[in-house]
Design a protein around this motif. Sequence first.
Motif, PDB file in Angstrom:
ATOM      1  N   SER A   1       0.865  -1.136   0.051  1.00  0.00           N
ATOM      2  CA  SER A   1      -0.289   0.045  -0.093  1.00  0.00           C
ATOM      3  C   SER A   1       0.746   1.236  -0.067  1.00  0.00           C
ATOM      4  O   SER A   1       1.992   1.280   0.497  1.00  0.00           O
ATOM      5  N   LYS A   2       0.304   2.276  -0.713  1.00  0.00           N
ATOM      6  CA  LYS A   2       1.214   3.541  -0.663  1.00  0.00           C
ATOM      7  C   LYS A   2       0.015   4.668  -1.101  1.00  0.00           C
ATOM      8  O   LYS A   2      -0.980   4.313  -1.729  1.00  0.00           O
ATOM      9  N   GLY A   3       0.477   5.898  -0.833  1.00  0.00           N
ATOM     10  CA  GLY A   3      -0.223   7.138  -1.127  1.00  0.00           C
ATOM     11  C   GLY A   3       0.594   7.973  -1.896  1.00  0.00           C
ATOM     12  O   GLY A   3       1.911   8.027  -1.714  1.00  0.00           O
ATOM     13  N   TYR A   4       0.306   8.703  -2.779  1.00  0.00           N
ATOM     14  CA  TYR A   4       0.839   9.554  -3.773  1.00  0.00           C
ATOM     15  C   TYR A   4      -0.064  10.563  -4.390  1.00  0.00           C
ATOM     16  O   TYR A   4      -1.141  10.389  -4.637  1.00  0.00           O
TER      17      TYR A   4
ATOM     18  N   VAL B   1       3.587  14.600  -3.126  1.00  0.00           N
ATOM     19  CA  VAL B   1       3.643  13.869  -2.036  1.00  0.00           C
ATOM     20  C   VAL B   1       3.563  12.282  -2.128  1.00  0.00           C
ATOM     21  O   VAL B   1       2.849  11.954  -3.010  1.00  0.00           O
ATOM     22  N   LYS B   2       4.104  11.943  -1.234  1.00  0.00           N
ATOM     23  CA  LYS B   2       4.423  10.209  -1.303  1.00  0.00           C
ATOM     24  C   LYS B   2       4.320   9.794   0.140  1.00  0.00           C
ATOM     25  O   LYS B   2       5.199  10.482   0.866  1.00  0.00           O
ATOM     26  N   THR B   3       3.514   8.749   0.393  1.00  0.00           N
ATOM     27  CA  THR B   3       3.661   8.204   1.549  1.00  0.00           C
ATOM     28  C   THR B   3       4.615   6.898   1.556  1.00  0.00           C
ATOM     29  O   THR B   3       5.029   6.646   0.619  1.00  0.00           O
ATOM     30  N   SER B   4       5.001   6.474   2.583  1.00  0.00           N
ATOM     31  CA  SER B   4       5.852   4.931   2.754  1.00  0.00           C
ATOM     32  C   SER B   4       5.027   3.946   2.103  1.00  0.00           C
ATOM     33  O   SER B   4       3.838   3.941   2.194  1.00  0.00           O
ATOM     34  N   VAL B   5       5.890   3.080   1.640  1.00  0.00           N
ATOM     35  CA  VAL B   5       5.074   1.893   0.967  1.00  0.00           C
ATOM     36  C   VAL B   5       5.233   0.817   2.005  1.00  0.00           C
ATOM     37  O   VAL B   5       6.156   0.578   2.861  1.00  0.00           O
TER      38      VAL B   5
ATOM     39  N   ASN C   1      -4.725   6.524  -3.285  1.00  0.00           N
ATOM     40  CA  ASN C   1      -4.292   5.324  -2.344  1.00  0.00           C
ATOM     41  C   ASN C   1      -4.206   4.190  -2.983  1.00  0.00           C
ATOM     42  O   ASN C   1      -5.336   3.818  -3.325  1.00  0.00           O
ATOM     43  N   GLU C   2      -3.021   3.480  -3.223  1.00  0.00           N
ATOM     44  CA  GLU C   2      -2.888   2.343  -4.115  1.00  0.00           C
ATOM     45  C   GLU C   2      -2.804   1.300  -3.441  1.00  0.00           C
ATOM     46  O   GLU C   2      -1.935   1.203  -2.299  1.00  0.00           O
TER      47      GLU C   2
END
Length: 134
Positions: free
Chosen positions: A48-51, A59-63, A91-92
């Motif tokens: 999961s990750k957000g970008y 913005v990128k979240t942690s994987v 949100n992937e």
Amino acid sequence: MIKDLPKNLVEDVAVAVALEGEGPESKTWYVYVINLKDQPIENVMITSKGYGEKDGEQVKTSVLRHMMPKVESNASALIEPIDEQTFGLNNEYWVSYYVGKEIFDKKFIFLPESIVESNFIKLPVVNKPGVMIK
């Protein structure tokens, strides 16, 4: 190479964001993988990750990586809690799993601002309000 890999179509597996509860100042949200098949899925691996863009900046979240040995038929499994502040991002969730000896995988992407009350349904299996991608 890639052309030699089987094209296994993902069916009857979904990812859902569920509203778990509401407090006076915040809401609690969880992400689930839902198996709507008549058979279990095994060795379920989810990243999961957000970008995206927030306040004019990329913005990128942690994987994050999650592993579940098995999700029974017509059952769900908790992936992770999710913060409302990420709803403005993509949100992937990339889900890979086995049915027997065959591997399946699919990306499920909640687009920015898609997790809103106007898109809520009663989630199957989880029986809570939320948004689901199948």
